[in-house]
Write a protein that holds these residues in place. Structure first.
Motif, mmCIF file in Angstrom:
data_model
loop_
_atom_site.group_PDB
_atom_site.id
_atom_site.type_symbol
_atom_site.label_atom_id
_atom_site.label_comp_id
_atom_site.label_asym_id
_atom_site.label_seq_id
_atom_site.Cartn_x
_atom_site.Cartn_y
_atom_site.Cartn_z
ATOM 1 N N TYR A 76 0.786 -1.235 0.000
ATOM 2 C CA TYR A 76 0.000 0.000 0.000
ATOM 3 C C TYR A 76 0.822 1.291 0.000
ATOM 4 O O TYR A 76 0.333 2.323 -0.472
ATOM 5 C CB TYR A 76 -0.963 0.006 1.192
ATOM 6 N N SER A 77 2.043 1.271 0.513
ATOM 7 C CA SER A 77 2.828 2.515 0.571
ATOM 8 C C SER A 77 3.078 3.110 -0.810
ATOM 9 O O SER A 77 2.906 4.309 -1.024
ATOM 10 C CB SER A 77 4.173 2.261 1.266
ATOM 11 N N GLY A 78 3.515 2.257 -1.734
ATOM 12 C CA GLY A 78 3.802 2.750 -3.077
ATOM 13 C C GLY A 78 2.568 3.287 -3.773
ATOM 14 O O GLY A 78 2.623 4.318 -4.465
ATOM 15 N N ALA A 79 1.432 2.595 -3.589
ATOM 16 C CA ALA A 79 0.185 3.036 -4.227
ATOM 17 C C ALA A 79 -0.272 4.379 -3.669
ATOM 18 O O ALA A 79 -0.708 5.270 -4.415
ATOM 19 C CB ALA A 79 -0.900 1.976 -4.020
ATOM 20 N N ILE A 80 -0.171 4.549 -2.347
ATOM 21 C CA ILE A 80 -0.552 5.820 -1.727
ATOM 22 C C ILE A 80 0.391 6.937 -2.160
ATOM 23 O O ILE A 80 -0.036 8.072 -2.412
ATOM 24 C CB ILE A 80 -0.566 5.666 -0.199
ATOM 25 N N ALA A 81 1.680 6.625 -2.279
ATOM 26 C CA ALA A 81 2.649 7.633 -2.722
ATOM 27 C C ALA A 81 2.355 8.094 -4.143
ATOM 28 O O ALA A 81 2.520 9.280 -4.474
ATOM 29 C CB ALA A 81 4.064 7.066 -2.638
#
Length: 226
Positions: A54-59
């Motif tokens: 999820y971190s990459g998608a939110i970024a």
């Protein structure tokens, strides 16, 4: 919208854990204990999967929603150890310190620099000038971009400036990533490192009011997943 389909925990629980990890810098086992104190039983390996997923998608959402930037950019790279090997973290801010983009690369070379500059143009639009260090790879990358722009009919090329004192703002801005990554006890995989660093950058942007000032950090972070 980021999909949480198939997740066995509520979206709010997942996002809380991800933000807590990238914001405060800790081991996954430390986070496992913190979640247990809040009556959430979740294994540290699951927490790792959440951050990676999820971190990459939110970024990516944050990059497109952030405030407009100045046309004068500062770009530099720093070193991050991944699986015992040094990798290169490209980062760029505008002259006021607003985050433009970052990219983790296994190599510091012309293709990597070109890819990073192209990504920044797609998300942030055209710039007037960019301040860089002495890296020949960065110089070659900008020349490739200028050649591409000329091929598309752009009559104005990107000005390259090499003045170390102008790049202090981005060099100092690397420190928060270094502090966070040291507390995380190292990265074991490239994909996980890239996603985690993306998340750290988003948390840094929220903390410094570069997304939606005046709104609680968790709410800002959660709204990026909507």
């Amino acid at each position: 919208m980021i999909s949480f389909k198939g997740a066995q925990y509520p979206k709010g629980v997942i996002l809380f854990a991800v933000l807590f990890y990238v914001r405060y810098g800790m081991s996954y086992r430390d986070l496992e204990e913190i979640m247990a104190e809040r009556d959430v039983s979740v294994d540290h390996t699951t927490l790792n999967r959440w951050v990676t997923r999820y971190s990459g998608a939110i970024a990516e959402v944050a990059r497109r929603r952030k405030k407009p930037c100045d046309r004068s950019w500062r770009m530099d790279e720093t070193y991050i150890k991944v699986k015992g090997t040094w990798a290169y973290l490209y980062r760029a801010v505008d002259k006021y310190g607003k985050t433009l983009d970052l990219m983790l690369s296994a190599r510091q070379n012309k293709p990597a620099a070109t890819n990073f500059f192209a990504r920044m143009l797609v998300v942030n639009g055209m710039l007037r000038k960019i301040v860089i260090g002495k890296s020949g790879a960065n110089t070659a990358g900008i020349k490739v971009i200028n050649k591409m722009l000329k091929g598309f009919g752009c009559l104005i090329s990107i000005e390259m400036v090499r003045r170390k004192y102008l790049n202090i703002i981005v060099e100092q801005d690397h420190r928060f990533i270094k502090r966070r990554s040291r507390l995380m006890l190292g990265f074991k995989a490239f994909a996980s490192a890239a996603a985690t660093l993306d998340g750290i950058e988003v948390a840094h942007m929220i903390r410094n009011g570069k997304l939606t000032p005046g709104i609680f950090p968790f709410r800002q972070f959660a709204e990026l997943a909507i």
